[in-house]
Design an enzyme around this catalytic site. Structure first.
Site, PDB file in Angstrom:
ATOM      1  N   LYS A  50      40.675  33.774  45.489  1.00  0.00           N
ATOM      2  CA  LYS A  50      41.984  33.899  46.114  1.00  0.00           C
ATOM      3  C   LYS A  50      43.078  34.493  45.411  1.00  0.00           C
ATOM      4  O   LYS A  50      44.184  35.202  45.952  1.00  0.00           O
ATOM      5  CB  LYS A  50      42.538  32.378  46.384  1.00  0.00           C
ATOM      6  CG  LYS A  50      43.855  32.078  46.652  1.00  0.00           C
ATOM      7  CD  LYS A  50      44.119  32.797  48.172  1.00  0.00           C
ATOM      8  CE  LYS A  50      45.325  32.355  48.874  1.00  0.00           C
ATOM      9  NZ  LYS A  50      46.455  32.060  48.115  1.00  0.00           N
ATOM     10  N   GLU A 105      47.121  41.604  48.591  1.00  0.00           N
ATOM     11  CA  GLU A 105      48.383  41.602  49.459  1.00  0.00           C
ATOM     12  C   GLU A 105      49.385  41.963  49.099  1.00  0.00           C
ATOM     13  O   GLU A 105      50.269  42.701  49.748  1.00  0.00           O
ATOM     14  CB  GLU A 105      48.405  39.956  49.784  1.00  0.00           C
ATOM     15  CG  GLU A 105      49.602  39.401  50.561  1.00  0.00           C
ATOM     16  CD  GLU A 105      49.713  37.895  50.524  1.00  0.00           C
ATOM     17  OE1 GLU A 105      50.659  37.482  49.886  1.00  0.00           O
ATOM     18  OE2 GLU A 105      48.774  37.079  50.900  1.00  0.00           O
TER      19      GLU A 105
END
Length: 351
Positions: A219, A226
């Protein structure tokens, strides 16, 4: 045998088979993933969620709507009361002790708390109240190295520990969450029914990615990527807007990119919608971009591993630049240009 009698006998045998399967699952529910999944068909799963912020509350809603009973606990009672008004499969637990009274073993306790000290303190507080075979899940954004230390302590007490990297934001309730789970196979088997409900579909968007810490590590890198994607999109739109002679409608441009374009993505979808709602000037938005910490950890990890990651690292630095209200470094640059080249320094109006 007539067709009607054949169908009746078939249904009776089917019920007997399901009853037998449920009996076997109850007796041997700890042997692995398959029997735990079968047990879920017999007895709907029940778990506790600690922390009902935006993510935690929406996850509780999605689980409830998927038929899973959620024992909901939060530091303040208002989010619990709101869930009770909205959802069917919610059991309130206003005090921590209530959680353990309202869960049957093996208990599943899912933390959706801020990373760092708050999560560490919760684990220290909850672990003595848990029993061997229980499951503790950290669904927040803890740093993976801290997660590995938590896992060692929790597993030593006979409790399964899982780290679940969770992506989906405020849209997860509707679209489902991308779930990256680290920990043992045995621990994962206990929560797989809940994972299948939380995910976009029962068979996609989720995975048991490796040992303890790997879920949060995955993550963390996801968030670093991102950062880079967002920065590239923002820079491109800034260049388009600066070309004033073309008078481009950025809401139109981003909308047309959404179909058939190489850069089509969920981020682009959200950007196009925001430009339509806010207006392409974005005058009401302050140019200040926060960073949650995972971009920093990604950049540090890349340096420690000797991996070139300039896009993600620069995207993080650009967020720092947006947070700099003082602009001291730029003042120093202006001063140096004046000193060696006599370039004009723009001074603030001191009147």
């Amino acid at each position: 045998m007539s067709g009607a009698w054949h169908n009746l006998a078939g249904r009776a045998l089917g019920r007997f088979g399901r009853a037998l399967s449920c009996f076997v699952s109850r007796r041997f529910s700890t042997v692995g993933r398959l029997t735990v999944a079968r047990l879920q068909e017999c007895e709907p799963m029940k778990l506790a969620i600690f922390g009902l912020g935006r993510m935690g509350a929406n996850m509780a809603r999605r689980l409830s709507r998927g038929g899973i009973t959620v024992v909901a606990h939060n530091r303040s009672r208002e989010p619990i009361d709101e869930l009770l008004r909205e959802e069917e499969h919610i059991v309130p637990a206003y005090e921590e002790a209530e959680v353990f009274r309202k869960l049957d073993g093996p208990r599943v306790i899912w933390l959706m708390l801020p990373a760092g000290e708050i999560t560490s303190q919760a684990i220290e507080r909850l672990l003595p109240q848990m029993s061997p075979g229980d499951v503790l899940v950290d669904g927040g954004n803890s740093r993976y190295s801290e997660t590995m230390a938590h896992a060692e302590r929790v597993e030593a007490a006979g409790v399964h520990f899982l780290d679940c990297g969770t992506s989906g934001g405020v849209w997860g309730l509707k679209n489902g969450y991308s779930l990256m789970v680290g920990g043992t196979e045995a621990g994962f088997a206990h929560i797989e029914p809940a994972i299948r409900v939380l995910a976009p579909t029962p068979d996609s968007g989720w995975g048991h990615v490796g040992p303890a810490g790997s879920g949060h590590f995955t993550k963390m890198i996801h968030n670093g990527i991102e950062y880079g994607m967002m920065q590239a999109m923002a820079e491109g739109l800034a260049v388009l807007r600066k070309k004033s002679e073309f008078d481009l409608d950025l809401a139109q441009v981003t909308e047309l990119w959404r179909e058939g374009s190489v850069v089509q993505s969920w981020l682009l979808d959200l950007t196009a919608d925001a430009l339509k709602q806010e207006g392409q000037g974005l005058e009401s938005i302050q140019p200040h971009v926060a960073d949650s910490g995972e971009g920093r950890w990604t950049a540090i990890e890349a340096i420690d591993l000797g991996v070139a990651a300039p896009v993600m690292t620069l995207a993080l630095q650009m967020r720092f630049a947006s947070q700099d209200d003082e602009g001291y470094g730029n003042r120093v640059l202006a001063m140096m240009r004046n000193a060696f080249g006599g370039h004009v320094v723009q001074r603030r109006d001191e009147s």
